[in-house]
Scaffold this active site. Structure first.
Site, PDB file in Angstrom:
ATOM      1  N   GLN A 174      34.027  51.125  45.065  1.00  0.00           N
ATOM      2  CA  GLN A 174      35.056  50.709  45.993  1.00  0.00           C
ATOM      3  C   GLN A 174      35.948  51.915  46.266  1.00  0.00           C
ATOM      4  O   GLN A 174      35.719  52.964  45.677  1.00  0.00           O
ATOM      5  CB  GLN A 174      35.814  49.533  45.392  1.00  0.00           C
ATOM      6  N   GLU A 211      37.784  45.182  47.372  1.00  0.00           N
ATOM      7  CA  GLU A 211      37.582  43.817  46.889  1.00  0.00           C
ATOM      8  C   GLU A 211      38.796  43.394  46.074  1.00  0.00           C
ATOM      9  O   GLU A 211      39.443  44.227  45.426  1.00  0.00           O
ATOM     10  CB  GLU A 211      36.318  43.767  46.011  1.00  0.00           C
ATOM     11  N   ASN A 267      27.754  37.315  50.186  1.00  0.00           N
ATOM     12  CA  ASN A 267      27.615  38.486  49.318  1.00  0.00           C
ATOM     13  C   ASN A 267      26.643  38.196  48.187  1.00  0.00           C
ATOM     14  O   ASN A 267      26.790  37.179  47.490  1.00  0.00           O
ATOM     15  CB  ASN A 267      28.977  38.845  48.704  1.00  0.00           C
ATOM     16  N   GLU A 268      25.664  39.058  48.013  1.00  0.00           N
ATOM     17  CA  GLU A 268      24.734  39.002  46.857  1.00  0.00           C
ATOM     18  C   GLU A 268      24.341  37.568  46.487  1.00  0.00           C
ATOM     19  O   GLU A 268      24.408  37.175  45.311  1.00  0.00           O
ATOM     20  CB  GLU A 268      25.341  39.723  45.645  1.00  0.00           C
ATOM     21  N   TYR A 315      23.918  50.231  42.435  1.00  0.00           N
ATOM     22  CA  TYR A 315      24.808  51.036  41.591  1.00  0.00           C
ATOM     23  C   TYR A 315      23.936  51.907  40.703  1.00  0.00           C
ATOM     24  O   TYR A 315      23.057  51.399  40.010  1.00  0.00           O
ATOM     25  CB  TYR A 315      25.727  50.132  40.760  1.00  0.00           C
ATOM     26  N   GLU A 371      27.206  48.274  49.622  1.00  0.00           N
ATOM     27  CA  GLU A 371      27.782  48.578  48.305  1.00  0.00           C
ATOM     28  C   GLU A 371      26.916  49.659  47.678  1.00  0.00           C
ATOM     29  O   GLU A 371      25.715  49.432  47.441  1.00  0.00           O
ATOM     30  CB  GLU A 371      27.830  47.352  47.387  1.00  0.00           C
ATOM     31  N   ASN A 386      31.726  39.725  44.868  1.00  0.00           N
ATOM     32  CA  ASN A 386      31.608  38.429  44.194  1.00  0.00           C
ATOM     33  C   ASN A 386      32.833  37.561  44.451  1.00  0.00           C
ATOM     34  O   ASN A 386      32.736  36.327  44.480  1.00  0.00           O
ATOM     35  CB  ASN A 386      31.418  38.627  42.683  1.00  0.00           C
TER      36      ASN A 386
END
Ligand code: AHR
Length: 503
Positions: free
Chosen positions: A348, A29, A174-175, A246, A294, A74
């Protein structure tokens, strides 16, 4: 230290599913020092003529990433992809709102494709569903995948790339469930926008596969309603549904943290149920699979805002032994859930929330780097439905958790197998009989172990090899049984060779 006995039963006839090669993916990212100073750093003496860090490329190649997601995260929800293509001296320098940083746009879609070629991985692009339009999403598909002869493909050729990039995997945003997301939408708004975007993107190239945004984690107040709602709307135009998570140990509850596989499995199971429900409700013949695009350990509290600088130090996690053992369980879960989970991308791959850290003149591999490297290189063929009988570890979070977390694979074509075993106990060693039930002639070709006595132990620039996967003498096989001693806080990997027959 206490001593316990366990049995691990393996049978090549007792399988779960074909392991999707895309389970060993990564994510880069435009955040912190992932792209700039991680992958792309023309100033570094270690970079090649394209500005790519050769030591990072080598480390990523060794980890054998099969797919790479880009450019966010993001970041993508405020990104105009046109900023990142064309002559570099004409690319705009912009305020990047997601991470409050300065974006120079010196690395963009075409540089990403060159990077993917350099490490021999499949690109997976995300389109902007925050500030972006469905038209801009379809245009990017045409820019990347169409043969020359139309506007966007000709622009790509003008930028020096006559041949299409042939990007197969596309994340539709994304999200979008997160209030932190630029242009956040509710599930109905997102479902409708994603459906229209995916439709146009697939009309631009019918061979692409699309990924719908799922919940950002299982603690979201909208989980799992978000997933059901968005899926019900967009079902026929998407191929995968994303999961993000996460993990962390913020309360310093190591016993509970080391049982994280229980949480990971529940998360998959809930979404698997949601997929089945929506398929039935829609009377559909189409299948949608999960893309855990992710995942990583992230909780140590490094800054997340860049103070309007280029490549600030953001989320540069220091990983210890317990983090590595959680990563090992995560990969085991991927194998155990391989019937529904088809893509996974660690977030990442360098510097940002990563097991790989760069300095301008060097590279540090953190313990979990080695865990991923082993599993990604060895898990091939089908995942086996392993039966592990082991005593329990008590946890406040989950109650009793089995001391061993085990997964295994077997590739009929090559005869190669692999077994991955975490001993999650902090003080008990386990003597495990691994029994290959359908083949007494199987041999252990190689074995590795990453282990330590302190769950908080780390690798440092001064002691970079403190925690690595060390080779073991291959355990002796006796009529299909190998007896292994698994120390507490350990990850043990066996590579087996031909002999395991399907009978
Ligand atoms: O990977 C870092 C960030 O975590 C991503 O940008 C976002 O998708 C997630 O919240």
């Amino acid at each position: 230290m206490s001593e316990h006995a366990a049995q691990v039963l393996l049978d090549a006839n007792r399988t779960i599913a074909e392991i999707s090669p895309l389970l060993f993916g990564g994510f880069i990212e435009h955040m912190g020092r992932c792209v700039y100073e991680g992958i792309y750093d023309p100033e570094s003496p270690l970079s090649d003529e394209q500005g790519l860090r050769t030591d990072v490329l080598d480390a990523l190649r060794a980890q054998r990433y099969t797919v790479m997601r880009y450019p966010g995260g993001n970041f993508v929800s405020g990104y105009n992809w046109l900023d990142g293509v064309g002559p570099k001296d004409q690319r705009p320098r912009r305020k990047e709102l997601a991470w409050q940083s300065l974006e120079t746009n010196q690395f963009g879609t075409n540089e990403f494709m060159a990077f993917c070629r350099a490490i021999d991985t499949e690109p997976m692009l995300a389109v902007n569903m925050g500030t972006g339009t469905i038209q801009a999403a379809a245009d990017l598909v045409e820019y990347c995948n169409a043969p020359v002869g139309t506007y966007w493909a000709d622009l790509r050729a003008q930028h020096g790339f006559a041949e299409p990039h042939n990007v197969r995997y596309w994340c539709v945003g994304n999200e979008m469930d997160g209030p932190w997301q630029i242009g956040h939408l509710d599930a109905v708004e997102y479902g409708k926008k994603a459906l229209e975007a995916a439709k146009m993107m697939r009309w631009a190239d019918p061979t692409i596969e699309t990924v719908l945004c799922g919940s950002s984690n299982d603690r979201m107040p909208t989980y799992p309603e978000w997933d059901r709602t968005a899926l019900e709307i967009a079902w026929e135009h998407v191929d995968y549904h994303s999961m993000h998570y996460y993990a962390g140990n913020p309360q310093d509850d190591t016993a509970g943290y080391l049982a994280s596989a229980i949480l990971f499995e529940r998360f998959v199971e809930t979404l698997e149920g949601t997929l089945r429900y929506v398929k039935a409700k829609r009377r559909s013949k189409h299948d949608v699979y999960l893309s855990w695009d992710e995942w990583q350990v992230w909780y140590k509290g490094d800054p997340l805002q860049g103070d309007w600088t280029v490549a600030p130090h953001l989320a540069e996690e220091v990983y210890n032994l317990e983090d590595a053992l959680v990563v090992a369980q995560w990969l085991n879960v991927f194998l155990r859930k391989s019937h529904v989970l088809k893509i996974a991308c660690v977030a990442q791959v360098v510097n940002v929330i990563s097991w790989l850290q760069t300095r301008r003149d060097g590279l540090l591999k953190q313990p979990s780097y080695y865990v991923f490297e082993l599993v990604s290189n060895l898990a091939r063929g089908k995942a086996l439905d392993v039966h592990a009988a082991a005593p329990a570890v008590e946890t406040d979070e989950y109650g009793p958790a089995p001391m061993l977390d085990v997964a295994a694979s077997f590739d009929e074509a090559t005869g190669q197998g692999a077994v991955f075993i975490v001993n999650r106990s902090q003080d008990a060693a386990v003597t495990a009989d691994c029994i290959w039930q359908n083949d007494a002639s199987v041999q252990i070709a190689e074995a590795w172990q990453l282990a330590g006595t302190d769950p908080k132990a780390v690798n440092t620039w001064d002691a970079p090899n403190n925690l690595i996967a060390r080779r073991l003498d291959a355990p002796v096989m006796n009529n299909g049984t190998a007896t292994l001693r698994l120390p507490p806080l350990s990850f043990t990997v066996l590579k087996t060779s031909a002999g395991m027959q399907n009978s």
